[in-house]
Design an enzyme around this catalytic site. Structure first.
Site, mmCIF file in Angstrom:
data_model
loop_
_atom_site.group_PDB
_atom_site.id
_atom_site.type_symbol
_atom_site.label_atom_id
_atom_site.label_comp_id
_atom_site.label_asym_id
_atom_site.label_seq_id
_atom_site.Cartn_x
_atom_site.Cartn_y
_atom_site.Cartn_z
ATOM 1 N N HIS A 1 -1.397 -3.449 -1.102
ATOM 2 C CA HIS A 1 -2.584 -3.693 -1.928
ATOM 3 C C HIS A 1 -3.287 -2.393 -2.303
ATOM 4 O O HIS A 1 -4.453 -2.399 -2.690
ATOM 5 C CB HIS A 1 -3.551 -4.647 -1.211
ATOM 6 C CG HIS A 1 -3.031 -6.062 -1.141
ATOM 7 N ND1 HIS A 1 -3.564 -7.010 -0.315
ATOM 8 C CD2 HIS A 1 -2.008 -6.663 -1.807
ATOM 9 C CE1 HIS A 1 -2.891 -8.153 -0.477
ATOM 10 N NE2 HIS A 1 -1.944 -7.957 -1.367
ATOM 11 N N ASN B 1 -1.151 -14.081 15.663
ATOM 12 C CA ASN B 1 -2.399 -14.227 14.911
ATOM 13 C C ASN B 1 -3.346 -15.102 15.731
ATOM 14 O O ASN B 1 -2.916 -15.875 16.577
ATOM 15 C CB ASN B 1 -2.115 -14.894 13.556
ATOM 16 C CG ASN B 1 -3.295 -14.813 12.607
ATOM 17 O OD1 ASN B 1 -3.896 -13.755 12.444
ATOM 18 N ND2 ASN B 1 -3.652 -15.938 12.004
ATOM 19 N N CYS C 1 -6.663 6.982 -12.888
ATOM 20 C CA CYS C 1 -7.127 6.852 -14.262
ATOM 21 C C CYS C 1 -6.269 5.812 -14.983
ATOM 22 O O CYS C 1 -5.045 5.907 -14.968
ATOM 23 C CB CYS C 1 -7.049 8.196 -15.000
ATOM 24 S SG CYS C 1 -7.420 8.027 -16.772
ATOM 25 N N GLY D 1 -2.161 -10.273 12.706
ATOM 26 C CA GLY D 1 -3.508 -10.293 12.130
ATOM 27 C C GLY D 1 -3.560 -10.757 10.693
ATOM 28 O O GLY D 1 -4.402 -10.303 9.925
ATOM 29 N N ASP E 1 -7.457 0.108 4.082
ATOM 30 C CA ASP E 1 -8.408 0.969 4.791
ATOM 31 C C ASP E 1 -7.811 2.271 5.326
ATOM 32 O O ASP E 1 -8.544 3.083 5.899
ATOM 33 C CB ASP E 1 -9.071 0.190 5.937
ATOM 34 C CG ASP E 1 -8.052 -0.473 6.854
ATOM 35 O OD1 ASP E 1 -6.988 0.134 7.125
ATOM 36 O OD2 ASP E 1 -8.310 -1.599 7.313
ATOM 37 N N GLN F 1 -1.298 -5.319 4.153
ATOM 38 C CA GLN F 1 -2.152 -5.856 3.088
ATOM 39 C C GLN F 1 -3.502 -5.146 3.100
ATOM 40 O O GLN F 1 -4.350 -5.407 2.253
ATOM 41 C CB GLN F 1 -2.363 -7.360 3.306
ATOM 42 C CG GLN F 1 -1.062 -8.159 3.261
ATOM 43 C CD GLN F 1 -1.208 -9.613 3.659
ATOM 44 O OE1 GLN F 1 -0.367 -10.427 3.323
ATOM 45 N NE2 GLN F 1 -2.251 -9.961 4.389
HETATM 46 ZN ZN LIG Z 1 -7.233 10.301 -17.352
#
Ligand SMILES: [Zn+2]
Length: 278
Positions: A116, A244, A124, A218, A101, A98
């Site tokens: 995610h 967790n 774009c 986690g 990073d 999820q």
């Molecule tokens: Zn574009």
């Protein structure tokens, strides 16, 4: 029914484990969660705000540039590296995360479904062009000569900015358009109100269909994405191990539960399962 790390290691030994990770594996690196903090007065800019209202479009990019400056310098934790070792040894078939990073990939994990999206890319909304966040940063600086982007403390990092009207009205940034078609650009992370990206969903689904064990690390699984992967794996007959700090949504379904920090648990698992720790 609390268990210990040895019990999880025994369950994983000689089998194929899919690992589901959440913010808890990155907190040791200093990265706060971006979708799960939940206080209503700090609500993130949602997909609809971003695409329909220029004020939020510009404010999100202003804050995103400050966060990028920070996140670019964050390094994987011992837990990320332990997972890469377990994958290398064939005990972990992949990771459904999820987190946005990129720390799993940086640590050397190869099969990572970023459910995610990723902070490291920009897309774009008009022509679908995709390029690196570093390139976006160059374009932002070129479009805003002399403007500084003071990085907040890491603990205040916001992948998706919270809606702050006063700050948004004072926002000085000019947001560059897509270099190919002049369209609107979006960080390639999943906003609230936006569907999950298809390719990582397919990848996570495939791993959930071919694992013997699903291990969550986690995450409280309060965000439904991780829970969706867990349910897919369990429908396929996988055993569920949950690690967790604190309770999770999956505790009632779990075969094994360990209350542990992600780093501590994953390093212990790798040391226990791999003969030659580096
Ligand atoms: Zn574009």
């Amino acid at each position: 029914m609390p268990h210990d790390v040895a019990a999880i290691a025994d369950t994983m030994r000689g089998r194929r484990t899919l690992v589901v990770t959440g913010a808890g594996i990155s907190t040791a690196a200093g990265v706060p969660d971006y979708r799960n903090t939940g206080a209503p007065e700090r609500r993130s800019i949602e997909y609809e705000d971003f695409v329909l209202h220029e004020i939020w479009y510009r404010y999100l990019w202003w804050r995103n540039e400050m966060s990028w400056t920070l996140l670019e310098h964050v390094s994987p934790t011992a837990g990320h590296r332990a997972l890469a070792r377990l994958e290398e040894a064939g005990l972990v078939i992949g990771i459904a995360t999820q987190n946005v990073d990129r720390l799993h990939t940086q640590a050397g994990s190869r099969r990572v479904a970023e459910l995610h999206g990723t902070f490291d890319a920009v897309v774009c909304l008009h022509c679908g062009a995709r390029f690196t966040r570093a390139h976006m940063s160059e374009m932002i600086h070129a479009a805003n000569p002399g403007l500084e982007f003071p990085a907040p403390p890491l603990a205040n990092l916001e992948i998706l900015a919270a809606k702050d009207e006063d700050a948004a009205r004072r926002n000085p940034i000019t947001v560059p358009a897509c270099p190919r078609c002049d369209g609107m650009l979006k960080p390639d992370v999943v906003f609230f109100g936006e569907p999950l990206p298809k390719a990582p969903v397919r990848a996570a689904s495939a791993m959930a269909g071919s694992c013997d064990v699903v291990l969550t690390v986690g995450t409280s699984l309060a965000v439904s994405t991780g829970m969706w992967v867990v349910m897919q794996a369990m429908e396929n007959g996988a055993q569920l191990a949950v690690a967790n700090r604190g309770p999770t949504e999956a505790d009632r379904l779990a075969d094994l539960i360990v209350d542990a920090e992600a780093d501590e648990l994953l390093v212990a698992l790798a040391d226990s399962l791999l003969e030659d720790p580096p």
